[in-house]
Design a protein around this motif. Structure first.
Motif, short mmCIF file in Angstrom:
data_model
loop_
_atom_site.label_atom_id
_atom_site.label_comp_id
_atom_site.label_asym_id
_atom_site.label_seq_id
_atom_site.Cartn_x
_atom_site.Cartn_y
_atom_site.Cartn_z
N ASN A 27 12.26 6.94 3.04
CA ASN A 27 10.89 7.55 3.16
C ASN A 27 10.32 5.97 4.03
N TRP A 28 11.02 5.04 3.83
CA TRP A 28 10.22 3.64 4.70
C TRP A 28 11.00 2.60 5.28
N GLY A 88 12.59 6.24 -7.22
CA GLY A 88 14.27 6.75 -6.08
C GLY A 88 14.55 7.04 -5.09
N ASP A 89 13.17 5.99 -4.11
CA ASP A 89 12.80 5.85 -2.72
C ASP A 89 13.48 5.22 -2.02
N GLU A 90 14.09 5.07 -1.28
CA GLU A 90 14.76 3.74 -0.53
C GLU A 90 14.18 3.24 0.45
N ILE A 91 13.85 1.94 1.04
CA ILE A 91 13.06 1.08 1.59
C ILE A 91 14.40 0.83 2.51
N LEU A 92 14.58 0.83 4.44
CA LEU A 92 15.94 0.63 4.57
C LEU A 92 14.77 -0.95 5.97
N VAL A 93 15.86 -1.97 5.30
CA VAL A 93 15.53 -3.36 5.80
C VAL A 93 16.70 -3.72 6.59
N THR A 94 17.27 -5.06 7.57
CA THR A 94 18.03 -4.88 8.32
C THR A 94 18.59 -6.65 7.63
N SER A 131 0.73 -1.22 0.32
CA SER A 131 -0.26 -0.18 -0.36
C SER A 131 0.85 1.44 -0.02
N TRP A 132 1.91 1.38 0.46
CA TRP A 132 2.77 2.11 -0.10
C TRP A 132 2.93 3.35 -1.17
N PRO A 133 2.61 4.53 -0.86
CA PRO A 133 2.36 5.73 -2.52
C PRO A 133 4.17 5.46 -2.85
N LEU A 134 4.17 4.05 -3.19
CA LEU A 134 6.81 4.38 -3.55
C LEU A 134 6.41 5.41 -5.01
N ARG A 135 7.93 6.21 -4.41
CA ARG A 135 8.27 6.60 -6.14
C ARG A 135 8.77 6.03 -6.42
N VAL A 187 11.23 9.00 9.07
CA VAL A 187 11.03 7.81 7.51
C VAL A 187 9.43 7.13 8.38
N ARG A 188 8.92 6.42 8.29
CA ARG A 188 7.38 6.26 8.21
C ARG A 188 7.79 4.28 8.62
N VAL A 189 7.56 3.82 9.80
CA VAL A 189 7.91 1.92 10.45
C VAL A 189 7.43 1.34 10.33
#
Ligand code: PLP
Length: 386
Positions: free
Chosen positions: A146-147, A90-96, A84-88, A175-177
């Motif tokens: 941003n996520w 160039g956005d970056e999503i951080l995971v581990t 559902s994230w409105p990704l665009r 940044v949303r978590v």
């Protein structure tokens, strides 16, 4: 229900459900089959029953019932949110690097579809303190992040991440978590009112010992309208499926078996009765018992193999992962053979796996039905195989 000839040290994977809870589930199934329409039609008696379970969950995790939807499991909760994230582009999503593969796959697919990218923060393991987690994540944040998807308790390494500090850090950078708390309910006290995550999902069938399968998804009130379930159904345009668009969309995924959800209060009551505690957290006694058993079990294995602590005891709940240096260079076949031998010769069920290029690990779980003597025998068996 665990077979008496099996030393089951893997509660963490799929949980294990007490007999009285399965009996309660069977009772709900019988009631359903006696009068299927009355029981299952959302506009008849299903929603009030779901709402009672929602209240139970809300009380345990200190959140508002309106902010909770039900999902089958944490994988579904993560999927609903990341898709559902409105990704665009160039956005970056951080995971581990301690994240759960299935959920990271969901993030990867959503990112690919949007031309966004996934950045992996490398948390060390072995680890000395929670500060190392904060540093690894802070170093991986960029102006494009941003996520963020973080685990409350990591699956491969069994450590508790400092989620309160991580949420604060993320929010300070806009940044949303999303917190994947698959293991947390029943293992750790939870207070979402204080934590203030944007999204939090967890399983009922792991440490709450609910019947397989059910879980919850919490979404902060002001962003609930952005989040769609993985399955779009009647609730999208029909009155009577729930008091808000959010709940209406999630309450009815098509015909489903609500009995795992409906038996959850019985599971939590049963657990609370094992180590009764006064005070706001009625599972505190069980949580303490399981933590102490996991820590004692890990100590026995570390001492037998003369190994240092791979993580401080304060970062553990009721899971503990131990890298076995003697297995570090083993091929996948040899790692599998060790796991098979532990099962076929020694009757232990537990994960043995490669975590990264340096570490082949085993992971123990500690639940009320386990005993210290099981970890002592496991230590002997591991010593024999290393
Ligand atoms: C951190 C984490 N996330 C997600 C999951 C997935 O749980 P499920 O398969 O019930 O969705 C697990 C399962 O072990 C997990 O440990």
């Amino acid at each position: 229900m665990i077979r008496p000839d099996l030393d089951f040290l893997n509660h963490g994977s799929f949980g294990a459900t007490p007999r009285c809870v399965l009996e309660d589930q069977r009772r709900w199934q019988t009631l359903l089959e006696e009068d299927p329409i009355e029981f299952l039609a959302p506009e008849r008696s299903l929603l009030p029953k779901l709402d009672l379970v929602r209240k139970t969950v809300a009380n345990e995790i200190h959140a508002s019932p309106q902010d909770i939807a039900f999902v089958r499991n944490a994988t579904e909760g993560v999927n609903a949110v990341v898709r559902s994230w409105p990704l665009r582009s160039g956005d970056e999503i951080l995971v581990t690097n301690h994240g759960y593969n299935a959920c990271i796959n969901a993030v990867g697919q959503a990112a690919d579809a949007a031309g966004a990218s996934v950045v992996t923060a490398n948390i060390p393991f072995p680890i000395r303190d929670p500060e190392e987690v904060l540093q690894a994540i802070e170093q991986s944040l960029t102006p494009r992040t941003n996520w963020m998807l973080i685990d409350h308790v990591t699956s491969p390494t069994g450590i508790i991440l400092p989620v309160a500090e991580l949420i604060e850090l993320a929010h300070s950078k806009n940044v949303r978590v999303m917190v994947d708390g698959a293991h947390a309910p029943g293992m750790l006290p939870l207070n979402l009112d204080e934590l203030q995550p944007d999204y939090y999902t967890a399983n009922h069938h792991k440490w709450w010992c609910g019947p397989k399968v059910s879980g919850f998804l919490f979404v902060k009130e002001d962003i609930q309208n952005e989040v769609l379930p993985s399955i779009i159904s009647h609730g999208a345009n029909t009155e009577g499926y729930g008091p808000s668009q959010f709940q209406s969309q999630f309450n009815w995924p098509g015909t489903f078996d609500p009995s795992p959800l409906l038996a959850l209060p019985t599971a939590i009551d049963f657990l609370a009765g094992l180590y009764p505690t006064d005070g706001p957290n009625r599972l505190a006694g069980l949580m303490r018992h399981n933590h102490e058993l996991a820590v004692a079990g890990r100590r026995v294995i570390l001492e037998k193999l003369n190994l240092p602590e791979p993580a401080p005891e304060s970062m553990l709940g009721s899971l503990a992962t131990i890298p076995i240096p003697a297995w570090g260079n083993h091929s996948p076949d040899r790692v599998r053979a060790i796991k098979d031998t532990l099962r076929s010769k020694h009757h232990f069920e537990l994960p043995v796996f490669r975590f990264d290029t340096a570490n082949v690990c085993l992971r123990i779980s500690a639940q009320a039905y386990n005993t210290l003597e099981q970890y002592e025998r496991l230590a002997d068996a591991v010593a024999e195989l290393s």
